[in-house]
Motif scaffolding. Structure first.
Motif, PDB file in Angstrom:
ATOM      1  N   GLY A 113       0.807  -1.205   0.000  1.00  0.00           N
ATOM      2  CA  GLY A 113       0.000   0.000   0.000  1.00  0.00           C
ATOM      3  C   GLY A 113       0.842   1.257   0.000  1.00  0.00           C
ATOM      4  O   GLY A 113       2.084   1.207  -0.020  1.00  0.00           O
ATOM      5  N   TYR A 114       0.166   2.379   0.008  1.00  0.00           N
ATOM      6  CA  TYR A 114       0.826   3.686   0.074  1.00  0.00           C
ATOM      7  C   TYR A 114       0.792   4.164   1.510  1.00  0.00           C
ATOM      8  O   TYR A 114      -0.268   4.505   2.040  1.00  0.00           O
ATOM      9  CB  TYR A 114       0.116   4.683  -0.841  1.00  0.00           C
ATOM     10  CG  TYR A 114       0.271   4.357  -2.308  1.00  0.00           C
ATOM     11  CD1 TYR A 114       1.412   4.737  -3.002  1.00  0.00           C
ATOM     12  CD2 TYR A 114      -0.726   3.665  -3.000  1.00  0.00           C
ATOM     13  CE1 TYR A 114       1.562   4.438  -4.353  1.00  0.00           C
ATOM     14  CE2 TYR A 114      -0.590   3.363  -4.341  1.00  0.00           C
ATOM     15  CZ  TYR A 114       0.567   3.748  -5.018  1.00  0.00           C
ATOM     16  OH  TYR A 114       0.710   3.440  -6.348  1.00  0.00           O
ATOM     17  N   LEU A 115       1.945   4.149   2.161  1.00  0.00           N
ATOM     18  CA  LEU A 115       2.026   4.550   3.553  1.00  0.00           C
ATOM     19  C   LEU A 115       2.067   6.073   3.637  1.00  0.00           C
ATOM     20  O   LEU A 115       2.936   6.725   3.053  1.00  0.00           O
ATOM     21  CB  LEU A 115       3.279   3.958   4.202  1.00  0.00           C
ATOM     22  CG  LEU A 115       3.363   4.058   5.726  1.00  0.00           C
ATOM     23  CD1 LEU A 115       2.200   3.313   6.380  1.00  0.00           C
ATOM     24  CD2 LEU A 115       4.686   3.494   6.220  1.00  0.00           C
ATOM     25  N   ARG A 116       1.114   6.658   4.359  1.00  0.00           N
ATOM     26  CA  ARG A 116       1.020   8.113   4.479  1.00  0.00           C
ATOM     27  C   ARG A 116       1.782   8.598   5.709  1.00  0.00           C
ATOM     28  O   ARG A 116       2.138   7.809   6.603  1.00  0.00           O
ATOM     29  CB  ARG A 116      -0.453   8.542   4.553  1.00  0.00           C
ATOM     30  CG  ARG A 116      -1.296   8.079   3.367  1.00  0.00           C
ATOM     31  CD  ARG A 116      -0.734   8.482   2.018  1.00  0.00           C
ATOM     32  NE  ARG A 116      -1.590   8.063   0.905  1.00  0.00           N
ATOM     33  CZ  ARG A 116      -1.250   8.119  -0.374  1.00  0.00           C
ATOM     34  NH1 ARG A 116      -0.058   8.587  -0.716  1.00  0.00           N
ATOM     35  NH2 ARG A 116      -2.092   7.711  -1.299  1.00  0.00           N
ATOM     36  N   SER A 117       1.989   9.902   5.782  1.00  0.00           N
ATOM     37  CA  SER A 117       2.823  10.482   6.845  1.00  0.00           C
ATOM     38  C   SER A 117       2.229  10.273   8.236  1.00  0.00           C
ATOM     39  O   SER A 117       2.960  10.277   9.227  1.00  0.00           O
ATOM     40  CB  SER A 117       3.035  11.978   6.592  1.00  0.00           C
ATOM     41  OG  SER A 117       1.790  12.673   6.617  1.00  0.00           O
ATOM     42  N   ASP A 118       0.893  10.088   8.310  1.00  0.00           N
ATOM     43  CA  ASP A 118       0.253   9.902   9.623  1.00  0.00           C
ATOM     44  C   ASP A 118       0.157   8.432  10.017  1.00  0.00           C
ATOM     45  O   ASP A 118      -0.475   8.085  11.021  1.00  0.00           O
ATOM     46  CB  ASP A 118      -1.135  10.538   9.641  1.00  0.00           C
ATOM     47  CG  ASP A 118      -2.054  10.003   8.551  1.00  0.00           C
ATOM     48  OD1 ASP A 118      -1.695   9.008   7.888  1.00  0.00           O
ATOM     49  OD2 ASP A 118      -3.142  10.568   8.356  1.00  0.00           O
ATOM     50  N   GLY A 119       0.762   7.545   9.241  1.00  0.00           N
ATOM     51  CA  GLY A 119       0.769   6.131   9.570  1.00  0.00           C
ATOM     52  C   GLY A 119      -0.329   5.320   8.916  1.00  0.00           C
ATOM     53  O   GLY A 119      -0.276   4.083   8.942  1.00  0.00           O
ATOM     54  N   ARG A 120      -1.336   5.964   8.347  1.00  0.00           N
ATOM     55  CA  ARG A 120      -2.375   5.222   7.648  1.00  0.00           C
ATOM     56  C   ARG A 120      -1.839   4.733   6.299  1.00  0.00           C
ATOM     57  O   ARG A 120      -0.850   5.257   5.775  1.00  0.00           O
ATOM     58  CB  ARG A 120      -3.614   6.092   7.440  1.00  0.00           C
ATOM     59  CG  ARG A 120      -4.319   6.474   8.724  1.00  0.00           C
ATOM     60  CD  ARG A 120      -5.533   7.360   8.445  1.00  0.00           C
ATOM     61  NE  ARG A 120      -5.141   8.626   7.828  1.00  0.00           N
ATOM     62  CZ  ARG A 120      -6.008   9.473   7.272  1.00  0.00           C
ATOM     63  NH1 ARG A 120      -7.304   9.176   7.238  1.00  0.00           N
ATOM     64  NH2 ARG A 120      -5.581  10.601   6.749  1.00  0.00           N
ATOM     65  N   LYS A 297       5.975  10.138  -7.373  1.00  0.00           N
ATOM     66  CA  LYS A 297       7.190   9.638  -6.726  1.00  0.00           C
ATOM     67  C   LYS A 297       6.867   8.641  -5.613  1.00  0.00           C
ATOM     68  O   LYS A 297       7.755   7.919  -5.151  1.00  0.00           O
ATOM     69  CB  LYS A 297       7.992  10.807  -6.156  1.00  0.00           C
ATOM     70  CG  LYS A 297       8.464  11.810  -7.218  1.00  0.00           C
ATOM     71  CD  LYS A 297       9.093  13.040  -6.585  1.00  0.00           C
ATOM     72  CE  LYS A 297       9.450  14.080  -7.642  1.00  0.00           C
ATOM     73  NZ  LYS A 297       9.972  15.327  -7.027  1.00  0.00           N
ATOM     74  N   PHE A 298       5.596   8.604  -5.160  1.00  0.00           N
ATOM     75  CA  PHE A 298       5.209   7.654  -4.125  1.00  0.00           C
ATOM     76  C   PHE A 298       5.193   6.249  -4.713  1.00  0.00           C
ATOM     77  O   PHE A 298       4.757   6.036  -5.844  1.00  0.00           O
ATOM     78  CB  PHE A 298       3.831   7.981  -3.558  1.00  0.00           C
ATOM     79  CG  PHE A 298       3.731   9.315  -2.898  1.00  0.00           C
ATOM     80  CD1 PHE A 298       4.848   9.945  -2.376  1.00  0.00           C
ATOM     81  CD2 PHE A 298       2.507   9.964  -2.795  1.00  0.00           C
ATOM     82  CE1 PHE A 298       4.758  11.170  -1.745  1.00  0.00           C
ATOM     83  CE2 PHE A 298       2.397  11.196  -2.169  1.00  0.00           C
ATOM     84  CZ  PHE A 298       3.528  11.800  -1.644  1.00  0.00           C
ATOM     85  N   THR A 299       5.636   5.280  -3.946  1.00  0.00           N
ATOM     86  CA  THR A 299       5.616   3.889  -4.384  1.00  0.00           C
ATOM     87  C   THR A 299       4.958   3.018  -3.317  1.00  0.00           C
ATOM     88  O   THR A 299       4.906   3.376  -2.141  1.00  0.00           O
ATOM     89  CB  THR A 299       7.044   3.365  -4.650  1.00  0.00           C
ATOM     90  OG1 THR A 299       7.830   3.522  -3.466  1.00  0.00           O
ATOM     91  CG2 THR A 299       7.688   4.130  -5.802  1.00  0.00           C
ATOM     92  N   ARG A 300       4.465   1.893  -3.731  1.00  0.00           N
ATOM     93  CA  ARG A 300       3.851   0.946  -2.802  1.00  0.00           C
ATOM     94  C   ARG A 300       4.925   0.264  -1.956  1.00  0.00           C
ATOM     95  O   ARG A 300       6.039   0.025  -2.434  1.00  0.00           O
ATOM     96  CB  ARG A 300       3.048  -0.111  -3.562  1.00  0.00           C
ATOM     97  CG  ARG A 300       1.798   0.438  -4.261  1.00  0.00           C
ATOM     98  CD  ARG A 300       1.048  -0.674  -4.963  1.00  0.00           C
ATOM     99  NE  ARG A 300      -0.132  -0.190  -5.661  1.00  0.00           N
ATOM    100  CZ  ARG A 300      -1.348  -0.093  -5.127  1.00  0.00           C
ATOM    101  NH1 ARG A 300      -1.538  -0.456  -3.869  1.00  0.00           N
ATOM    102  NH2 ARG A 300      -2.361   0.360  -5.830  1.00  0.00           N
TER     103      ARG A 300
END
Length: 548
Positions: A113-120, A297-300
């Protein structure tokens, strides 16, 4: 289940036909002979005993209706002889025990998945366009056409080619009726996306933001804020007119209130402050393009299954929904809860008759009372305008065996499995507790999926017996068929078929595990659900009026 008939619960006094049963057929069930006095279509029910007026009818072990007149044993249940009934519900001390399923098959598993800065973690990586008011819908449509066609997100290429072929044939003077399907289907659409790590550019066209009542605008603001903050969304462009009820400042405050650490790129444009419509559109496209470069630029990366939030929904339901697809999805729900994930069960008009079971399963008394208050207020609002939950089943539901709302609802509630209820959420409230959460939404397919996504669903399992093309802009919707005929007939929209349960070839537990495996692949981008492939981006905000 390789049989012609089924009794769902020992307390039931009706049997379900698993295939068409002709009048005069004789069956022996648990040592008792039954002679059918009517034709019983597949998915419909017949009575196990002679019924008298006002006799109670049970399915799934609960009251689902009352007989309207004398009905012979072996008679068909239909809307004339059966009317909706459900037991009252109340809060009571109840020591609910749940035995979690064996999850050893999934221990230590992850999804990409795509890990976001808040941990979700998101299951997709979208850029989202949000209008604060319906006046901006046209501008969104112009921007959508430009970006979709040039950046490889359009799914209409094959239809444009089809139209060009028809036009060419017309200009050549050919008889269009003589053209074979093969001649008109040679074009194969191939997507060539510029931004490989951007799963889509999505647009929340809606009819709100002004007019109506101010409370509608306030709820819409919270809904749009929830979508902006969603873990499947990496960046946002907001278009506003300027004079509408839902002001930009209101939306920005709603986003901050939902997530004080909101740090996604967000571009905001107000048309009444711009030099021209053309300048507004070009600037919005230009800045969004730069944002797409950044989020590409985001990767799984691998994240635990506990970071999945699964919404469960049914629509276009049939008489098999509560027997095959819904309980299978319910087992998937239990598996995910046991793995530490979140499950969202909504559609409050379709929990009628299942309330007591859900109340007894609710851990905190405050949450149980909140559920009762929301259900009571919703039901009363429907009755105040001459309607009611009893009017929820659609003509299609009824034709395929869902005669009363209690029958439909008790079968629908099976999607939530059997785990304890950890929280009850009003519309747009975010699910924060791992486990099964109840979310107040209408039963309406699009309003429900819209609401579940706002509460944080990152995947939605959508069961259907009749077929429906419903999707969501930012939450992948996975279609689960209840029967083989539907899966074959509408293969272009169905992802998973649970018809093997009806055939007796698979158990509910086996199918539930298969569904979770599919969810892991979908969450990882390894398979793309049909609704996503087809850009079925349905979005309808609930105005909190009476919608069943």
């Amino acid at each position: 289940m390789a049989s012609s008939i089924l009794r769902i619960h020992p307390k039931d006094n009706v049997l379900v036909a698993l295939k068409d049963l002709p009048k005069g057929s004789i069956f022996t069930f648990e040592g008792v002979d039954y002679t059918l006095v009517d034709d019983i279509p597949a998915k419909h029910k017949f009575f196990m005993q002679d019924m008298q007026p006002a006799d109670e009818i049970y399915m799934y072990g609960v009251l689902v209706g009352k007989a309207q007149y004398a009905i012979p044993r072996g008679g068909l249940m239909h809307t004339d002889n059966t009317k909706h009934a459900a037991d009252p519900y109340t809060f009571r001390p109840y020591n609910y025990h749940w035995e979690a399923p064996d999850v050893s098959r999934f221990a230590g598993r992850t999804f990409n998945g795509y890990l976001r800065s808040d941990g979700r973690a998101g299951t997709a990586n979208y850029w989202l366009f949000i209008p604060t008011v319906f006046c901006e819908n046209r501008n969104l449509d112009v921007i959508k056409e430009a970006l979709y066609n040039e950046l490889g997100y359009s799914v209409t290429g094959k239809y444009r080619a089809f139209t060009r072929e028809l036009l060419a044939a017309y200009e050549e003077g050919r008889d269009l009726a003589d053209l074979s399907p093969e001649e008109l289907s040679a074009f194969t659409h191939k997507q060539n996306r510029v931004f490989k790590n951007v799963d889509g550019i999505k647009f929340l066209n809606h009819q709100g933001g002004c007019g109506g009542i101010r409370q509608d605008a306030a709820v819409l603001g919270k809904l749009l804020a929830a979508y902006a903050d969603h873990p499947n969304v990496a960046g946002v462009t907001v278009l506003s007119l300027g004079c509408q009820n839902l002001q930009l400042t209101d939306l920005l405050e709603d986003i901050k209130a939902r997530n004080p650490q909101f740090d996604k790129p967000m571009f905001v444009f107000e048309q009444q402050q711009s030099k021209s419509e053309e300048q507004l559109i070009k600037e919005a496209i230009q800045k969004t393009f730069a944002g797409l470069v950044d989020i590409n630029k985001f990767t799984r990366q691998p994240v635990p299954l506990s970071k999945l939030t699964l919404g469960v929904k049914c629509g276009g339901s049939d008489g098999f929904s509560g027997i095959s697809a819904n309980p299978a999805v319910g087992y998937t729900s239990d598996l995910l809860v046991a793995l530490g994930g979140k499950v969202l069960l909504a559609e409050f008009p379709e929990l009628c008759g299942a309330e007591q079971n859900l109340i007894d399963r609710t851990i905190e008394p405050e949450a149980a009372h909140k559920f009762m208050a929301l259900m009571g207020a919703y039901s009363q609002a429907a009755e105040n305008v001459g309607s009611g939950f009893h009017m929820n089943p659609s003509p299609g539901n009824i034709r395929d065996g869902l005669i009363t709302d209690a029958i439909k609802s008790t079968g629908a509630a099976k999607k939530g499995g059997n785990s304890p209820v950890v929280d009850v959420l009003d519309y747009t409230e975010e699910a924060t507790k791992p486990g099964l959460n109840l979310v107040c939404t209408p039963g309406n397919d699009v309003e429900a999926t819209t609401g579940k996504t706002a509460s944080g669903a990152t995947l939605i399992l959508f069961t259907t017996g009749l077929g429906t093309p419903t999707g969501n802009p930012i939450c992948p919707v996975i279609k689960v068929a209840t029967n083989n005929a539907l899966a074959a007939r509408m293969a272009d929209i169905i992802d998973i078929n649970t018809g093997a349960i009806i055939d007796g070839k698979k158990t509910i537990e086996e199918m539930g595990e298969d569904i979770l495996e599919y969810c892991i692949k979908a969450a990882s981008g390894e398979v793309i659900p049909k609704a996503v492939q087809l850009n079925q981006d349905d979005f309808i905000p609930w105005k909190r009026g009476v919608s069943l």
